[in-house]
Design an enzyme around this catalytic site. Structure first.
Site, PDB file in Angstrom:
ATOM      1  N   SER A   1      92.061  44.044  34.938  1.00 20.03           N
ATOM      2  CA  SER A   1      91.108  44.193  36.039  1.00 20.03           C
ATOM      3  C   SER A   1      90.942  45.666  36.376  1.00 20.03           C
ATOM      4  O   SER A   1      91.887  46.332  36.809  1.00 20.03           O
ATOM      5  CB  SER A   1      91.593  43.431  37.272  1.00 20.03           C
ATOM      6  OG  SER A   1      90.733  43.744  38.348  1.00 20.03           O
TER       7      SER A   1
ATOM      8  N   HIS B   1      87.744  43.026  32.978  1.00 22.40           N
ATOM      9  CA  HIS B   1      87.452  42.194  34.147  1.00 22.40           C
ATOM     10  C   HIS B   1      86.940  43.095  35.272  1.00 22.40           C
ATOM     11  O   HIS B   1      87.605  44.054  35.676  1.00 22.40           O
ATOM     12  CB  HIS B   1      88.705  41.436  34.583  1.00 22.40           C
ATOM     13  CG  HIS B   1      88.457  40.462  35.697  1.00 22.40           C
ATOM     14  ND1 HIS B   1      87.887  39.222  35.490  1.00 22.40           N
ATOM     15  CD2 HIS B   1      88.675  40.559  37.038  1.00 22.40           C
ATOM     16  CE1 HIS B   1      87.773  38.587  36.649  1.00 22.40           C
ATOM     17  NE2 HIS B   1      88.237  39.386  37.607  1.00 22.40           N
TER      18      HIS B   1
ATOM     19  N   ASP C   1      85.498  43.292  39.105  1.00 22.34           N
ATOM     20  CA  ASP C   1      85.448  42.590  40.397  1.00 22.34           C
ATOM     21  C   ASP C   1      84.400  43.211  41.310  1.00 22.34           C
ATOM     22  O   ASP C   1      84.550  44.359  41.742  1.00 22.34           O
ATOM     23  CB  ASP C   1      86.819  42.675  41.082  1.00 22.34           C
ATOM     24  CG  ASP C   1      87.856  41.840  40.363  1.00 22.34           C
ATOM     25  OD1 ASP C   1      87.635  40.632  40.218  1.00 22.34           O
ATOM     26  OD2 ASP C   1      88.886  42.404  39.950  1.00 22.34           O
TER      27      ASP C   1
ATOM     28  N   MET D   1      82.711  42.955  44.930  1.00 18.48           N
ATOM     29  CA  MET D   1      82.928  42.382  46.275  1.00 18.48           C
ATOM     30  C   MET D   1      81.911  42.954  47.253  1.00 18.48           C
ATOM     31  O   MET D   1      81.645  44.154  47.225  1.00 18.48           O
ATOM     32  CB  MET D   1      84.326  42.754  46.767  1.00 18.48           C
ATOM     33  CG  MET D   1      85.441  42.360  45.820  1.00 18.48           C
ATOM     34  SD  MET D   1      87.019  42.922  46.473  1.00 18.48           S
ATOM     35  CE  MET D   1      88.104  42.446  45.119  1.00 18.48           C
TER      36      MET D   1
ATOM     37  N   HIS E   1      83.135  39.272  37.679  1.00 22.66           N
ATOM     38  CA  HIS E   1      83.524  38.287  38.695  1.00 22.66           C
ATOM     39  C   HIS E   1      82.836  38.666  40.004  1.00 22.66           C
ATOM     40  O   HIS E   1      83.235  39.633  40.654  1.00 22.66           O
ATOM     41  CB  HIS E   1      85.067  38.332  38.818  1.00 22.66           C
ATOM     42  CG  HIS E   1      85.638  37.466  39.888  1.00 22.66           C
ATOM     43  ND1 HIS E   1      86.952  37.604  40.322  1.00 22.66           N
ATOM     44  CD2 HIS E   1      85.116  36.445  40.616  1.00 22.66           C
ATOM     45  CE1 HIS E   1      87.193  36.719  41.271  1.00 22.66           C
ATOM     46  NE2 HIS E   1      86.102  36.006  41.472  1.00 22.66           N
TER      47      HIS E   1
ATOM     48  N   MET F   1      82.171  38.301  43.705  1.00 21.35           N
ATOM     49  CA  MET F   1      82.654  37.762  44.980  1.00 21.35           C
ATOM     50  C   MET F   1      81.629  38.159  46.029  1.00 21.35           C
ATOM     51  O   MET F   1      81.873  39.017  46.878  1.00 21.35           O
ATOM     52  CB  MET F   1      84.049  38.331  45.289  1.00 21.35           C
ATOM     53  CG  MET F   1      85.142  37.696  44.446  1.00 21.35           C
ATOM     54  SD  MET F   1      86.635  38.707  44.337  1.00 21.35           S
ATOM     55  CE  MET F   1      86.193  39.725  42.932  1.00 21.35           C
TER      56      MET F   1
ATOM     57  N   MET G   1      91.235  31.068  40.867  1.00 20.43           N
ATOM     58  CA  MET G   1      91.837  32.130  41.675  1.00 20.43           C
ATOM     59  C   MET G   1      93.272  31.741  42.028  1.00 20.43           C
ATOM     60  O   MET G   1      93.501  30.700  42.649  1.00 20.43           O
ATOM     61  CB  MET G   1      91.048  32.346  42.974  1.00 20.43           C
ATOM     62  CG  MET G   1      89.715  33.053  42.810  1.00 20.43           C
ATOM     63  SD  MET G   1      89.743  34.650  41.969  1.00 20.43           S
ATOM     64  CE  MET G   1      90.970  35.562  42.904  1.00 20.43           C
TER      65      MET G   1
ATOM     66  N   GLY H   1      89.656  39.089  47.075  1.00 20.46           N
ATOM     67  CA  GLY H   1      89.373  40.210  47.975  1.00 20.46           C
ATOM     68  C   GLY H   1      90.225  41.437  47.706  1.00 20.46           C
ATOM     69  O   GLY H   1      89.782  42.554  47.953  1.00 20.46           O
ATOM     70  N   PHE H   2      91.420  41.221  47.193  1.00 17.31           N
ATOM     71  CA  PHE H   2      92.329  42.351  46.998  1.00 17.31           C
ATOM     72  C   PHE H   2      93.180  42.171  45.748  1.00 17.31           C
ATOM     73  O   PHE H   2      93.551  41.044  45.412  1.00 17.31           O
ATOM     74  CB  PHE H   2      93.274  42.493  48.209  1.00 17.31           C
ATOM     75  CG  PHE H   2      92.527  42.655  49.502  1.00 17.31           C
ATOM     76  CD1 PHE H   2      92.124  43.913  49.932  1.00 17.31           C
ATOM     77  CD2 PHE H   2      92.190  41.547  50.264  1.00 17.31           C
ATOM     78  CE1 PHE H   2      91.396  44.060  51.112  1.00 17.31           C
ATOM     79  CE2 PHE H   2      91.466  41.675  51.450  1.00 17.31           C
ATOM     80  CZ  PHE H   2      91.071  42.943  51.873  1.00 17.31           C
ATOM     81  N   GLY H   3      93.492  43.295  45.108  1.00 14.20           N
ATOM     82  CA  GLY H   3      94.478  43.281  44.039  1.00 14.20           C
ATOM     83  C   GLY H   3      95.870  43.328  44.661  1.00 14.20           C
ATOM     84  O   GLY H   3      96.015  43.543  45.868  1.00 14.20           O
ATOM     85  N   GLY H   4      96.871  43.102  43.833  1.00 16.25           N
ATOM     86  CA  GLY H   4      98.250  43.292  44.261  1.00 16.25           C
ATOM     87  C   GLY H   4      98.840  42.214  45.159  1.00 16.25           C
ATOM     88  O   GLY H   4      99.868  42.440  45.794  1.00 16.25           O
TER      89      GLY H   4
ATOM     90  N   ASP I   1      93.203  34.315  37.642  1.00 11.87           N
ATOM     91  CA  ASP I   1      93.004  35.641  38.229  1.00 11.87           C
ATOM     92  C   ASP I   1      93.780  35.800  39.529  1.00 11.87           C
ATOM     93  O   ASP I   1      93.517  35.104  40.506  1.00 11.87           O
ATOM     94  CB  ASP I   1      91.492  35.816  38.480  1.00 11.87           C
ATOM     95  CG  ASP I   1      91.120  37.189  38.996  1.00 11.87           C
ATOM     96  OD1 ASP I   1      91.983  38.081  39.035  1.00 11.87           O
ATOM     97  OD2 ASP I   1      89.933  37.360  39.358  1.00 11.87           O
ATOM     98  N   GLY I   2      94.723  36.763  39.514  1.00  9.57           N
ATOM     99  CA  GLY I   2      95.452  37.109  40.727  1.00  9.57           C
ATOM    100  C   GLY I   2      96.951  36.967  40.570  1.00  9.57           C
ATOM    101  O   GLY I   2      97.446  35.880  40.287  1.00  9.57           O
ATOM    102  N   GLY I   3      97.662  38.083  40.695  1.00 11.42           N
ATOM    103  CA  GLY I   3      99.127  38.039  40.657  1.00 11.42           C
ATOM    104  C   GLY I   3      99.719  37.653  39.314  1.00 11.42           C
ATOM    105  O   GLY I   3     100.862  37.198  39.242  1.00 11.42           O
TER     106      GLY I   3
ATOM    107  N   GLY J   1      95.629  42.985  36.968  1.00 16.45           N
ATOM    108  CA  GLY J   1      95.241  44.275  37.531  1.00 16.45           C
ATOM    109  C   GLY J   1      96.442  45.149  37.783  1.00 16.45           C
ATOM    110  O   GLY J   1      96.809  45.997  36.958  1.00 16.45           O
ATOM    111  N   SER J   2      97.107  44.942  38.918  1.00 20.66           N
ATOM    112  CA  SER J   2      98.253  45.770  39.298  1.00 20.66           C
ATOM    113  C   SER J   2      99.340  45.768  38.234  1.00 20.66           C
ATOM    114  O   SER J   2      99.944  46.819  37.953  1.00 20.66           O
ATOM    115  CB  SER J   2      98.883  45.251  40.588  1.00 20.66           C
ATOM    116  OG  SER J   2      97.900  44.982  41.518  1.00 20.66           O
TER     117      SER J   2
HETATM  118  C1  DX5 Z   1      91.018  39.658  43.451  1.00 22.06           C
HETATM  119  C2  DX5 Z   1      90.358  39.953  42.129  1.00 22.06           C
HETATM  120  C3  DX5 Z   1      91.293  40.147  41.014  1.00 22.06           C
HETATM  121  C4  DX5 Z   1      92.237  41.314  41.179  1.00 22.06           C
HETATM  122  C5  DX5 Z   1      93.502  40.975  40.448  1.00 22.06           C
HETATM  123  O1  DX5 Z   1      90.070  39.288  44.365  1.00 22.06           O
HETATM  124  O2  DX5 Z   1      89.496  38.900  41.764  1.00 22.06           O
HETATM  125  O3  DX5 Z   1      90.621  40.235  39.771  1.00 22.06           O
HETATM  126  O4  DX5 Z   1      91.714  42.521  40.668  1.00 22.06           O
HETATM  127  O5  DX5 Z   1      94.451  41.937  40.734  1.00 22.06           O
HETATM  128  P1  DX5 Z   1      96.019  41.650  40.584  1.00 22.06           P
HETATM  129  O6  DX5 Z   1      96.265  41.365  39.137  1.00 22.06           O
HETATM  130  O7  DX5 Z   1      96.614  42.940  41.059  1.00 22.06           O
HETATM  131  O8  DX5 Z   1      96.351  40.474  41.457  1.00 22.06           O
HETATM  132 ZN    ZN Z   2      88.648  38.961  39.661  1.00 23.73          ZN
END
Ligand code: DX5
Ligand code: ZN
Length: 220
Positions: A9, A34, A36, A38, A67, A69, A138, A143-146, A176-178, A198-199
């Protein structure tokens, strides 16, 4: 069995060194970019928009997995096609006429994806699954990474895989996510085809090696 895919991401990249990070992904074992998007309305955050995506696609040499959002995504389908998106994923929760939206995405020559928030049951896709190229589950609230991975995701992926089989669909499952090395294998075993990270990739000491190891783990 086809390979399981890794989609770093770009949200977690260093935006002041974006070209460097794009080229790192180009040269790595990653499969997709990927992206994102928003809007600060559908989710409580604003990421980046068209000029940045244009800068990314100028350098990226792999599949562009977008993606969205955003509310009312129909307004921007054509724009994202023109910007070079290969896969365009909209949120189920943001579409009043999902079937029409899917047809509009395909009419622009892109693969059509549908994302489900953690609270949305996979059964809402019962009547559209044969029209969907990719479902993005999801595993955090968007909304947020990490953020931390929601454990119920494993069951959702299993249920979705069963639905896809029952309907004889060819839909891919993306999570997607964590995503980390702690859950990647279990996600693939549950039925995931593509993992967004992502992170876990960008905060690691060696992102290239992290992508390589994650991909190897997903395909082990
Ligand atoms: C969150 C995004 C994800 C995000 C994932 O809303 O859709 O794609 O970038 O980041 P990590 O891998 O850090 O959870
Ligand atoms: Zn995403």
């Amino acid at each position: 069995m086809s390979s399981k895919l890794i989609a770093p991401s770009v949200l977690a990249a260093d935006f002041a060194n974006l070209q460097r990070d794009i080229e790192m992904i180009n040269a790595s074992d990653a499969d997709w970019f990927h992206i994102d998007i928003m809007d600060g309305v559908f989710v409580p955050n604003i990421s980046y928009g068209m000029p940045v995506l244009k800068a990314i696609t100028k350098h990226a040499t792999k599949t562009i997995d977008v993606h969205l959002m955003i509310v009312d995504p129909d307004r921007y389908i054509k724009t994202f096609a023109e910007l070079g998106s290969d896969i365009l994923t909209v949120h189920y929760e943001a579409c009043t006429h999902l079937h029409r939206t899917l047809q509009a995405i395909k009419a622009e020559g892109m693969k059509a994806g549908v994302a489900l928030n953690p609270h949305t049951n996979i059964n809402v896709l019962e009547d559209t699954i044969n029209d969907i190229d990719l479902v993005l589950i999801m595993s955090v609230n968007p909304g947020f990474g990490g953020q931390s991975f929601i454990e119920n995701t494993f069951n959702k992926v299993k249920d979705l895989k069963a639905l896809i089989k029952r309907k004889n669909a060819t839909t891919l499952i993306e999570v997607d996510g964590g995503v980390t090395n702690k859950n990647a294998k279990q996600l693939v075993d549950a039925g995931a085809d593509a993992l967004v990270a992502g992170s876990y990739v960008f905060k690691s000491d060696n992102p290239t090696a992290t992508i390589k190891d994650l991909r190897a783990l997903a395909n082990s």
